[in-house]
Scaffold this motif. Structure first.
Motif, PDB file in Angstrom:
ATOM      1  N   ASP A   7     -16.808  16.294 -27.943  1.00 20.49           N
ATOM      2  CA  ASP A   7     -16.949  14.982 -27.302  1.00 20.49           C
ATOM      3  C   ASP A   7     -15.843  14.037 -27.757  1.00 20.49           C
ATOM      4  O   ASP A   7     -15.221  13.338 -26.946  1.00 20.49           O
ATOM      5  CB  ASP A   7     -18.297  14.345 -27.660  1.00 20.49           C
ATOM      6  CG  ASP A   7     -19.493  15.014 -27.002  1.00 20.49           C
ATOM      7  OD1 ASP A   7     -19.312  15.686 -25.967  1.00 20.49           O
ATOM      8  OD2 ASP A   7     -20.614  14.853 -27.536  1.00 20.49           O
ATOM      9  N   ARG A   8     -15.605  14.009 -29.051  1.00 17.37           N
ATOM     10  CA  ARG A   8     -14.600  13.096 -29.597  1.00 17.37           C
ATOM     11  C   ARG A   8     -13.208  13.425 -29.057  1.00 17.37           C
ATOM     12  O   ARG A   8     -12.440  12.532 -28.661  1.00 17.37           O
ATOM     13  CB  ARG A   8     -14.622  13.141 -31.126  1.00 17.37           C
ATOM     14  CG  ARG A   8     -15.906  12.600 -31.724  1.00 17.37           C
ATOM     15  CD  ARG A   8     -16.036  12.864 -33.233  1.00 17.37           C
ATOM     16  NE  ARG A   8     -17.407  12.667 -33.647  1.00 17.37           N
ATOM     17  CZ  ARG A   8     -17.955  11.482 -33.935  1.00 17.37           C
ATOM     18  NH1 ARG A   8     -17.211  10.392 -33.879  1.00 17.37           N
ATOM     19  NH2 ARG A   8     -19.218  11.378 -34.281  1.00 17.37           N
TER      20      ARG A   8
ATOM     21  N   TYR B  61     -12.532  23.275 -29.564  1.00 16.81           N
ATOM     22  CA  TYR B  61     -13.902  22.853 -29.835  1.00 16.81           C
ATOM     23  C   TYR B  61     -14.841  23.095 -28.657  1.00 16.81           C
ATOM     24  O   TYR B  61     -16.010  23.446 -28.840  1.00 16.81           O
ATOM     25  CB  TYR B  61     -13.943  21.374 -30.235  1.00 16.81           C
ATOM     26  CG  TYR B  61     -13.303  21.083 -31.565  1.00 16.81           C
ATOM     27  CD1 TYR B  61     -13.543  21.899 -32.670  1.00 16.81           C
ATOM     28  CD2 TYR B  61     -12.466  19.987 -31.732  1.00 16.81           C
ATOM     29  CE1 TYR B  61     -12.962  21.625 -33.894  1.00 16.81           C
ATOM     30  CE2 TYR B  61     -11.879  19.714 -32.962  1.00 16.81           C
ATOM     31  CZ  TYR B  61     -12.129  20.533 -34.039  1.00 16.81           C
ATOM     32  OH  TYR B  61     -11.550  20.267 -35.255  1.00 16.81           O
ATOM     33  N   ALA B  62     -14.348  22.909 -27.430  1.00 23.27           N
ATOM     34  CA  ALA B  62     -15.195  23.109 -26.250  1.00 23.27           C
ATOM     35  C   ALA B  62     -15.306  24.581 -25.880  1.00 23.27           C
ATOM     36  O   ALA B  62     -16.217  24.974 -25.151  1.00 23.27           O
ATOM     37  CB  ALA B  62     -14.650  22.310 -25.073  1.00 23.27           C
TER      38      ALA B  62
ATOM     39  N   ALA C 222      -1.705  17.226 -27.946  1.00 28.65           N
ATOM     40  CA  ALA C 222      -2.300  17.557 -29.241  1.00 28.65           C
ATOM     41  C   ALA C 222      -3.821  17.599 -29.182  1.00 28.65           C
ATOM     42  O   ALA C 222      -4.456  18.552 -29.661  1.00 28.65           O
ATOM     43  CB  ALA C 222      -1.843  16.553 -30.298  1.00 28.65           C
ATOM     44  N   HIS C 223      -4.427  16.580 -28.588  1.00 24.96           N
ATOM     45  CA  HIS C 223      -5.890  16.523 -28.568  1.00 24.96           C
ATOM     46  C   HIS C 223      -6.469  17.392 -27.452  1.00 24.96           C
ATOM     47  O   HIS C 223      -7.607  17.861 -27.566  1.00 24.96           O
ATOM     48  CB  HIS C 223      -6.359  15.079 -28.504  1.00 24.96           C
ATOM     49  CG  HIS C 223      -6.052  14.349 -29.767  1.00 24.96           C
ATOM     50  ND1 HIS C 223      -6.888  14.380 -30.866  1.00 24.96           N
ATOM     51  CD2 HIS C 223      -4.968  13.610 -30.134  1.00 24.96           C
ATOM     52  CE1 HIS C 223      -6.347  13.687 -31.844  1.00 24.96           C
ATOM     53  NE2 HIS C 223      -5.178  13.216 -31.432  1.00 24.96           N
ATOM     54  N   GLY C 224      -5.686  17.640 -26.419  1.00 22.47           N
ATOM     55  CA  GLY C 224      -6.103  18.631 -25.436  1.00 22.47           C
ATOM     56  C   GLY C 224      -6.204  20.007 -26.079  1.00 22.47           C
ATOM     57  O   GLY C 224      -7.115  20.790 -25.775  1.00 22.47           O
ATOM     58  N   ALA C 225      -5.286  20.304 -27.000  1.00 21.10           N
ATOM     59  CA  ALA C 225      -5.323  21.583 -27.722  1.00 21.10           C
ATOM     60  C   ALA C 225      -6.589  21.679 -28.574  1.00 21.10           C
ATOM     61  O   ALA C 225      -7.268  22.717 -28.587  1.00 21.10           O
ATOM     62  CB  ALA C 225      -4.081  21.719 -28.600  1.00 21.10           C
ATOM     63  N   LEU C 226      -6.927  20.598 -29.266  1.00 20.66           N
ATOM     64  CA  LEU C 226      -8.144  20.592 -30.078  1.00 20.66           C
ATOM     65  C   LEU C 226      -9.390  20.680 -29.198  1.00 20.66           C
ATOM     66  O   LEU C 226     -10.368  21.352 -29.555  1.00 20.66           O
ATOM     67  CB  LEU C 226      -8.189  19.331 -30.946  1.00 20.66           C
ATOM     68  CG  LEU C 226      -7.119  19.266 -32.043  1.00 20.66           C
ATOM     69  CD1 LEU C 226      -7.123  17.896 -32.695  1.00 20.66           C
ATOM     70  CD2 LEU C 226      -7.334  20.356 -33.081  1.00 20.66           C
TER      71      LEU C 226
ATOM     72  N   LEU D 293      -9.987  25.491 -19.677  1.00 20.40           N
ATOM     73  CA  LEU D 293      -9.728  24.762 -18.437  1.00 20.40           C
ATOM     74  C   LEU D 293     -10.199  23.318 -18.507  1.00 20.40           C
ATOM     75  O   LEU D 293      -9.575  22.424 -17.933  1.00 20.40           O
ATOM     76  CB  LEU D 293     -10.409  25.476 -17.264  1.00 20.40           C
ATOM     77  CG  LEU D 293     -10.224  24.849 -15.878  1.00 20.40           C
ATOM     78  CD1 LEU D 293      -8.742  24.769 -15.517  1.00 20.40           C
ATOM     79  CD2 LEU D 293     -10.999  25.640 -14.834  1.00 20.40           C
ATOM     80  N   VAL D 294     -11.290  23.066 -19.220  1.00 20.41           N
ATOM     81  CA  VAL D 294     -11.870  21.725 -19.267  1.00 20.41           C
ATOM     82  C   VAL D 294     -10.879  20.706 -19.830  1.00 20.41           C
ATOM     83  O   VAL D 294     -10.800  19.572 -19.346  1.00 20.41           O
ATOM     84  CB  VAL D 294     -13.185  21.712 -20.067  1.00 20.41           C
ATOM     85  CG1 VAL D 294     -13.614  20.286 -20.404  1.00 20.41           C
ATOM     86  CG2 VAL D 294     -14.279  22.403 -19.273  1.00 20.41           C
TER      87      VAL D 294
END
Length: 201
Positions: A77-78, A105-106, A97-101, A110-111
């Motif tokens: 979520d974060r 996590y998800a 960077a945060h798309g990679a994380l 694709l999401v």
């Protein structure tokens, strides 16, 4: 026809990036710990080390928001909040960077791409959509936040502390997005493969 230079050959910031050996010991230890865990040093650590006092304040606040263990927001979520709002701020570094994380996590590669382009069309839950609708409103039109926004979030199980988290993450990364854009912070090549291929380490 000239080929484009590799990302690794381009500067990671418009400002000087200090050598690891020249950094204060506490900052050097943080960066080495990140390198040990991730297998590389994300450029945000190197670029912000240009201002040690701000580095410490930035990552203290980052960790307070992103590593906290209370509240109902998951790590996915974060990262979803950061990815969606960073896209609205057109921040290349943070989206990558945060798309990679988020992919990690998800566990749904694709999401992350969907959320970065248009969260309204993404394969996410109604709860996550409400969360991102609010985050995007904080990002773009915070002056319009009203009681109805809070009431809607509560129908999805968010309490006031969760709502604070959504707003604080959005606001904090608004700062990060603007600094990254202003100094032309370049994302590491390693981010592009994260969550898409098995890690070797």
């Amino acid at each position: 026809m000239m080929s484009s230079p590799a990302l690794s050959q381009l500067p990671v910031s418009r400002f000087p990036v200090p050598e690891l050996k020249d950094l204060p010991e506490d900052i050097r230890e943080i960066i080495l710990a990140v390198q040990e865990k991730a297998g590389f040093v994300p450029n945000v650590f190197l670029t912000l080390a240009h201002r040690p006092a701000e580095f410490r304040a930035f990552f203290a606040y980052h960790d307070a928001l992103m590593l906290k263990e209370t509240g109902s927001l998951t790590k996915a979520d974060r990262e979803m909040i950061v990815t969606a709002t960073s896209a609205k701020n057109q921040c290349l570094y943070c989206v990558v960077a945060h798309g990679a994380l988020l992919r990690i996590y998800a566990k749904q590669p694709l999401v992350a791409d969907q959320v970065a382009v248009n969260h309204l069309k993404a394969d996410i839950t109604p709860r996550q959509k409400a969360m991102l609708d609010f985050a995007v409103k904080v990002c773009l039109r915070s002056h319009e936040i009203n009681d109805e926004d809070y009431a809607l979030l509560r129908t999805h199980g968010f309490d006031d502390e969760d709502i604070w988290d959504i707003a604080a993450i959005t606001a904090f990364f608004g700062l990060s997005n603007r600094m990254a854009n202003a100094i032309s912070m370049r994302p590491n090549e390693e981010f592009f493969l994260m969550g898409r291929v098995p890690r070797t380490k």
